[in-house]
Design an enzyme around this catalytic site. Structure first.
Site, PDB file in Angstrom:
ATOM      1  N   GLU A   1       1.293 -14.712  -2.990  1.00  0.00           N
ATOM      2  CA  GLU A   1       2.546 -14.009  -2.708  1.00  0.00           C
ATOM      3  C   GLU A   1       3.601 -14.335  -3.755  1.00  0.00           C
ATOM      4  O   GLU A   1       3.763 -15.486  -4.159  1.00  0.00           O
ATOM      5  CB  GLU A   1       3.059 -14.384  -1.310  1.00  0.00           C
ATOM      6  CG  GLU A   1       4.354 -13.673  -0.949  1.00  0.00           C
ATOM      7  CD  GLU A   1       4.632 -13.701   0.545  1.00  0.00           C
ATOM      8  OE1 GLU A   1       3.686 -13.453   1.332  1.00  0.00           O
ATOM      9  OE2 GLU A   1       5.782 -13.975   0.936  1.00  0.00           O
ATOM     10  N   PHE A   2       4.311 -13.301  -4.215  1.00  0.00           N
ATOM     11  CA  PHE A   2       5.373 -13.459  -5.209  1.00  0.00           C
ATOM     12  C   PHE A   2       6.636 -12.766  -4.702  1.00  0.00           C
ATOM     13  O   PHE A   2       6.563 -11.857  -3.874  1.00  0.00           O
ATOM     14  CB  PHE A   2       4.958 -12.815  -6.535  1.00  0.00           C
ATOM     15  CG  PHE A   2       3.721 -13.411  -7.145  1.00  0.00           C
ATOM     16  CD1 PHE A   2       3.810 -14.517  -7.995  1.00  0.00           C
ATOM     17  CD2 PHE A   2       2.466 -12.867  -6.873  1.00  0.00           C
ATOM     18  CE1 PHE A   2       2.659 -15.067  -8.557  1.00  0.00           C
ATOM     19  CE2 PHE A   2       1.320 -13.427  -7.431  1.00  0.00           C
ATOM     20  CZ  PHE A   2       1.407 -14.525  -8.273  1.00  0.00           C
TER      21      PHE A   2
ATOM     22  N   THR B   1       7.339  -9.509  -2.171  1.00  0.00           N
ATOM     23  CA  THR B   1       8.263  -9.464  -1.032  1.00  0.00           C
ATOM     24  C   THR B   1       9.371  -8.454  -1.263  1.00  0.00           C
ATOM     25  O   THR B   1       9.557  -7.929  -2.355  1.00  0.00           O
ATOM     26  CB  THR B   1       8.869 -10.862  -0.773  1.00  0.00           C
ATOM     27  OG1 THR B   1       9.575 -11.273  -1.953  1.00  0.00           O
ATOM     28  CG2 THR B   1       7.773 -11.872  -0.474  1.00  0.00           C
TER      29      THR B   1
ATOM     30  N   ARG C   1       9.914  -6.569  10.197  1.00  0.00           N
ATOM     31  CA  ARG C   1      11.203  -6.136  10.725  1.00  0.00           C
ATOM     32  C   ARG C   1      12.293  -6.464   9.725  1.00  0.00           C
ATOM     33  O   ARG C   1      13.132  -5.640   9.431  1.00  0.00           O
ATOM     34  CB  ARG C   1      11.499  -6.829  12.058  1.00  0.00           C
ATOM     35  CG  ARG C   1      12.737  -6.219  12.693  1.00  0.00           C
ATOM     36  CD  ARG C   1      13.180  -6.979  13.904  1.00  0.00           C
ATOM     37  NE  ARG C   1      13.835  -8.236  13.503  1.00  0.00           N
ATOM     38  CZ  ARG C   1      14.422  -9.072  14.344  1.00  0.00           C
ATOM     39  NH1 ARG C   1      14.422  -8.795  15.648  1.00  0.00           N
ATOM     40  NH2 ARG C   1      14.979 -10.179  13.930  1.00  0.00           N
TER      41      ARG C   1
ATOM     42  N   TYR D   1      11.655  -3.176  15.684  1.00  0.00           N
ATOM     43  CA  TYR D   1      10.613  -4.172  15.492  1.00  0.00           C
ATOM     44  C   TYR D   1       9.623  -3.688  14.442  1.00  0.00           C
ATOM     45  O   TYR D   1       9.545  -2.483  14.170  1.00  0.00           O
ATOM     46  CB  TYR D   1       9.888  -4.445  16.813  1.00  0.00           C
ATOM     47  CG  TYR D   1      10.810  -4.964  17.866  1.00  0.00           C
ATOM     48  CD1 TYR D   1      11.210  -6.308  17.859  1.00  0.00           C
ATOM     49  CD2 TYR D   1      11.318  -4.120  18.841  1.00  0.00           C
ATOM     50  CE1 TYR D   1      12.088  -6.779  18.814  1.00  0.00           C
ATOM     51  CE2 TYR D   1      12.196  -4.593  19.806  1.00  0.00           C
ATOM     52  CZ  TYR D   1      12.585  -5.930  19.789  1.00  0.00           C
ATOM     53  OH  TYR D   1      13.461  -6.402  20.708  1.00  0.00           O
TER      54      TYR D   1
ATOM     55  N   HIS E   1       7.710 -16.595  16.762  1.00  0.00           N
ATOM     56  CA  HIS E   1       8.848 -16.114  15.976  1.00  0.00           C
ATOM     57  C   HIS E   1      10.109 -16.827  16.461  1.00  0.00           C
ATOM     58  O   HIS E   1      10.305 -16.994  17.662  1.00  0.00           O
ATOM     59  CB  HIS E   1       8.981 -14.598  16.146  1.00  0.00           C
ATOM     60  CG  HIS E   1       9.947 -13.976  15.184  1.00  0.00           C
ATOM     61  ND1 HIS E   1      11.306 -14.044  15.362  1.00  0.00           N
ATOM     62  CD2 HIS E   1       9.767 -13.294  14.026  1.00  0.00           C
ATOM     63  CE1 HIS E   1      11.911 -13.425  14.366  1.00  0.00           C
ATOM     64  NE2 HIS E   1      10.980 -12.957  13.530  1.00  0.00           N
TER      65      HIS E   1
ATOM     66  N   ASP F   1       5.701 -13.615  21.908  1.00  0.00           N
ATOM     67  CA  ASP F   1       5.495 -13.311  20.506  1.00  0.00           C
ATOM     68  C   ASP F   1       4.069 -12.825  20.252  1.00  0.00           C
ATOM     69  O   ASP F   1       3.841 -11.891  19.492  1.00  0.00           O
ATOM     70  CB  ASP F   1       5.797 -14.569  19.680  1.00  0.00           C
ATOM     71  CG  ASP F   1       5.997 -14.205  18.223  1.00  0.00           C
ATOM     72  OD1 ASP F   1       6.783 -13.274  17.966  1.00  0.00           O
ATOM     73  OD2 ASP F   1       5.358 -14.838  17.360  1.00  0.00           O
TER      74      ASP F   1
ATOM     75  N   GLN G   1     -14.285  -5.459 -33.640  1.00  0.00           N
ATOM     76  CA  GLN G   1     -15.288  -6.071 -32.761  1.00  0.00           C
ATOM     77  C   GLN G   1     -16.577  -6.214 -33.550  1.00  0.00           C
ATOM     78  O   GLN G   1     -16.864  -5.406 -34.428  1.00  0.00           O
ATOM     79  CB  GLN G   1     -15.501  -5.248 -31.480  1.00  0.00           C
ATOM     80  CG  GLN G   1     -16.191  -3.920 -31.656  1.00  0.00           C
ATOM     81  CD  GLN G   1     -16.475  -3.222 -30.307  1.00  0.00           C
ATOM     82  OE1 GLN G   1     -15.860  -3.512 -29.293  1.00  0.00           O
ATOM     83  NE2 GLN G   1     -17.414  -2.293 -30.310  1.00  0.00           N
TER      84      GLN G   1
END
Lengths: 666, 666
Positions: B62-63, B93, B156, B173, B200, B209, B484
């Site tokens: 996660e970043f 996020t 949420r 929610y 939560h 929850d 190459q």
């Protein structure tokens, strides 16, 4: 441009090099096909132009339609043999009295269609217009187009009766036919017309005849083939006279190698030509000696052709073969025009149908039955990378017209019985037939086995590389019908396995396809576990019970080539889906071609029927093409397991010969 | 089925494995692409299911979005580095205050899009719904879909103010958001939701929850990622409780390796978690020793992860990286989950955009600039075998938004000047920059040249194989930017040149691409005549003056692979058409990235400008891949001819140094 001009039916000089047909532009958008050979997509007039520009001489061959079905089978074989010498095109004559546009196996239409579709030969269909309605002619042309024919030789033809007169709205001259073709079919067809080096027998004069020829060109013809002649000078003067009145297209001399006294007399009578004295003086004394006349004919033709080619006026030679091979081939060999080592564009013969010209992948299964593959996929709109594409293609069982002449065995029932056994006594007798075929040794009755239901020809040179191994396994009931060795980068010019343009490298994965008993398959499946993922297999019986380790049912490329400046070409694949279609055909051949040679209920037929009902069709691919082919080891391991079952399965009875008990003939 | 259910907005348990999206079925009809890697076409939930079923553990990362443009450049580099360890997915996020759905280079939307499209990472975009209108949320989702994002983490989000109250028709929610996504986008997105192992913070109770979580699953969520926790037992109890109320989907534990005292305190405050005493007791005494805390964090995380994995309840681990690499990578290494030797599916990194998943051929020219290639072809509807397909694609000159952050050099102007020269005095100084880059030796000013305008990274291991030859030719003004070596059937598992599934063989034709002077090109063209048809070449200057011996402008396959049970794969081609597009970009980089470092009219800028205006871009392919690469011999022959021009051209003046006269800086 050309299209627009002709659509309004105005006259046009079509000797140009336009290649703007809708078809070819559609083909060029098919981006996934690297074009290995420009010839494949060019139309005939463009091929001619390119060959002429390169100073390269070519030849072409004229045939007439056969009278009988077996004559048709022979002629198609001749197409295959003479096609290998590399003619630029062949043409098929049109005889109004012989129902030439019908679906009969002997019709001009069907013979030309077969040459194009099944023999991969660029072909010209003759068409005569005399005494024909426009609707009838349009019908013939539409049919020709539908069958993939792209070239028409437009002729007037001989009037049916002596009282022929010009019709006001009908076809009176070949020019009318040329105009009609351009009017109704735009630029679709390449059109050839006839030239008469000594003038048309019915023309008022030689000059009048030349003017008629110019009219044919102006109406939209693309090139000229001349009537036969006996002196090079006759032709060369004719060319000069044509050029003088503005005829710029290719003019191909019609060459007639004298092959016999009677045929010469007949031809001369028909064509109203005179044979020069210097020729008659030689021939008359030897008129009953066919060999001597043929030798003279060859010598005479070679001499005349040399003069023609050296004149610089002749880009290619057109041969009146009279449906015979020897003389024409000998003339061509002496001239150095016969291609002794034909380069293959792809490992299989490319069809000449415009729709199929871009075809570049086929399943390996039909390798020995290419005509069957073409027949069964003839209605496909495109050729999707060797997979079985259009599911509406006829299944084998639905092929009501399957016994089309070009799918028939070339051998008679008698010959087949001699090769495959007048009477079979056990499965072992079948194994022996296969072994004789592989080894090219006579069978027990002393006959050589030249074909099998799955292979109408003797073993291919490439397969010969595997002969010893094939011999060994066929003796033990691994009945091979298709195989190829592994190849790791041989030059594309290799005489046995090479194909494609020069400077490339060709590769193959080893392939083996065979019928074998269910007992063998049980052992084989155990053995194959040791060869994962090196060996891919498909194993199926006639009922469709199918076992495979193919990944997601994806095809496996088994032949490919790497060429300078091109994308990879992979012309042969093992496709799991088309294998199931091939399976139907491969099993049916046991019954249709072999079992039916014998009486109903006869032991021989029962033995073949037993194999058909109980054996499995197996194919194996060794993916490790740089290593030694492991497929023989797989078969050896299978035999080993069958011979010593206790080693693998100590719990089982060692005596597994019991399992053969219920088979017939044992 | 799933589609129909959600279209009517009824609830549905979507934890199943349906893969019936219209898209993937369209992809599977693209018959010419052999699928080398099922992962490429599966959606995230199916990949998870398959990995879980195989007992294979995975990880994800996660970043959060960066605050600045240079932070974005750094984060994208981090994606590339951490992507190489093999995460199943990453997630980005969503921070409502930071304009997360905008086109800004720092937005969550653009970062996630870059991860998918340019870094080839399966990505989840977070989305919070609190205080948002349905129209706004639908807009975000439509944009995400347009950009190729397929996975949403439905949250949420924190209420904006303290006085938050439920809205009647709004999103109260995460369940509302899940329902909305399924209602508006059917089954297009995979949906992840958050789980709270300790409940939560705002929930009435732990059980309450859990019921909310069950509601989210019933609304159509696919899997769960939990909030962080500090004891394995906490998570394992949570999973048991979830299963007990019928939650059957994957539940991924959120792992937070403690990386510092302050970041721990901040995170705990935000998430309202309590840090267990046994951890605080260790940390408090060392709170000012960052290294010690990080080491403890790693040890603690590894220990906890081991317990989780051994429990059998955890198919994969989700890491809260805080945008840092070291701790997470170390934990993953100790767990054996970091992929030290990532297998390449193809020689280039496959984009994760659904439309591009089937892409299997690219021109070799962008080998060092894959993000530029993806950017310039982003609007293509399909990827036509490495050719430049859609001519409406932006030309290089039209790329107004070219300086998108992911196309920028990672180095500052200062760093670039140090590497490429504060002041250039001649073309020779440019040659020396290239030579320093190739040899990894410091330049005259003592700085290592880590990148060039055409290569943002140091020399690839594969190119290192050619280092000595490259060194020699660059010194003499053959300024190589891509190359190459030839490869003749190395195993696909080869650590340097291998790619694709195991058991295959990979091949390459030798390739060399360089800028060089027109004098050199004149000599080169003479030399190349000797190498027909072995060597294919394309030679072009900035004005488009173009010389090539490519056959009909067809592409040349230069990298291909042969794999068990598959069709041939040819992922890299030299395509004559796309080369002309690449030419624009390659020449522009001289000006945009190098010349513009210097003052207008400065000698340094003039030297680069001179090269840009007068040099040619050359590419060479040696088609004879089984033989020793002849391209170095071609260059040697060119130098030989330049050094001894009288040998080839006795009529010319031997002193050819005159021709350099008018060049600046000499």
């Amino acid at each position: 441009l050309a299209n627009n001009t002709w659509r309004t039916c105005s006259k046009s000089d079509s000797s140009g090099a336009s290649n703007s047909g809708g078809e070819s532009s559609k083909e060029s958008s098919r981006s996934s096909t690297p074009v290995l050979d420009t010839d494949r997509t060019d139309r005939l007039r463009d091929k001619m132009r390119r060959r002429t520009e390169s100073g390269d001489h070519w030849f072409s061959l004229e045939f007439f339609p056969p009278r009988t079905a077996s004559g048709a089978v022979n002629l198609i074989s001749r197409f295959d043999r003479m096609g290998s010498g590399g003619p630029l095109f062949i043409d098929v004559t049109w005889h109004p009295a012989g129902d030439p546009g019908s679906d009969k196996e002997t019709s001009s239409m069907m013979i030309a269609s077969t040459a194009v579709n099944y023999c991969g030969l660029e072909s010209i269909l003759h068409l005569t217009c005399c005494n024909q309605t426009k609707a009838k002619i349009t019908g013939y042309l539409s049919k020709a187009k539908r069958l993939g024919l792209k070239n028409i030789m437009a002729l007037r033809g001989d009037p049916m009766g002596a009282d022929w007169e010009e019709e006001e709205a009908g076809f009176n001259y070949a020019t009318d036919l040329v105009k009609h073709i351009r009017c109704e079919f735009d630029d679709y067809f390449d059109i050839c017309v006839a030239g008469y080096p000594t003038g048309h027998p019915e023309a008022e004069s030689y000059d009048e005849d030349l003017r008629h020829l110019k009219e044919k060109m102006d109406a939209g013809a693309d090139f000229i083939i001349t009537q036969l002649f006996f002196r090079a000078d006759t032709f060369l003067k004719f060319v000069r006279d044509c050029r003088a009145i503005g005829i710029t297209c290719p003019i191909l001399p019609g060459i007639f190698p004298i092959q016999g006294y009677q045929s010469l007399r007949q031809l001369v009578k028909l064509s109203k030509l005179e044979v020069p004295d210097e020729i008659m003086r030689v021939i008359e004394p030897i008129k009953d000696n066919d060999a001597a006349i043929r030798n003279y004919g060859i010598e005479q033709a070679v001499g005349m052709c040399r003069v023609l080619l050296e004149s610089g006026e002749v880009p290619g030679l057109h041969f009146y073969t009279l449906n015979r091979e020897v003389a024409t081939m000998e003339v061509l060999r002496q001239l150095g025009l016969w291609n002794e080592d034909p380069r293959r564009t792809l490992p299989w013969a490319v069809s000449a149908h415009p729709k199929r010209k871009v075809e570049d992948v086929r399943p390996i299964f039909w390798a020995s039955r290419p005509k069957s593959y073409i027949y069964r996929t003839q209605d496909w709109d495109d050729f999707p990378n060797g997979r079985w594409g259009n599911s509406s293609s006829p299944a084998f069982g639905e092929l009501n017209d399957y016994y089309l002449f070009y799918l028939k065995s070339k051998s008679s029932k008698d010959a087949l019985l001699k090769m495959w056994g007048e009477e079979l006594t056990s499965e072992q007798s079948v194994y022996e037939v296969f072994t004789s075929y592989i080894t090219a040794q006579p069978n027990v009755a002393g006959h050589k086995v030249m074909c099998l239901p799955w292979n109408d020809d003797p073993l291919a040179p490439e397969t010969n590389l595997l002969k010893n191994e094939l011999d060994k396994v066929n003796r033990r009931g691994v009945l091979t019908i298709n195989s190829q060795p592994s190849i790791n980068g041989k030059p594309s010019s290799d005489p046995i396995v090479g194909w494609g343009p020069p400077g490339g490298y060709v590769f193959q994965k080893a392939y083996l396809e065979f019928f074998t008993s269910s007992e063998n398959v049980t052992a084989l499946l155990k053995v194959l576990k040791k060869y994962e993922p090196r060996v891919n297999y498909h194993i199926v019986n006639v009922h469709g019970q199918n076992t495979t380790n193919a990944h997601d049912m994806q095809p496996n490329a088994v032949t490919w080539g790497i060429f300078p400046g091109r994308e990879i070409v992979q012309p042969t694949v093992v496709d799991p889906v088309s294998f199931l279609y091939w399976k139907d055909e491969a099993f049916a051949l046991w019954i249709e071609q072999w079992a039916k040679l014998y009486e109903d209920e006869s032991p021989s037929r029962m033995i073949i029927k037993y194999i058909h009902d109980n054996y499995f069709l197996v194919n194996l691919v060794d993916n490790d093409f740089p290593l030694d082919n492991c497929l023989w080891q797989v078969i050896d391991d299978m035999f080993e397991l069958l011979d010593n079952p206790q080693e693998e399965q100590p719990a089982e009875q060692p005596n597994d010969e019991q399992s053969d008990k219920e088979q017939p003939g044992k």
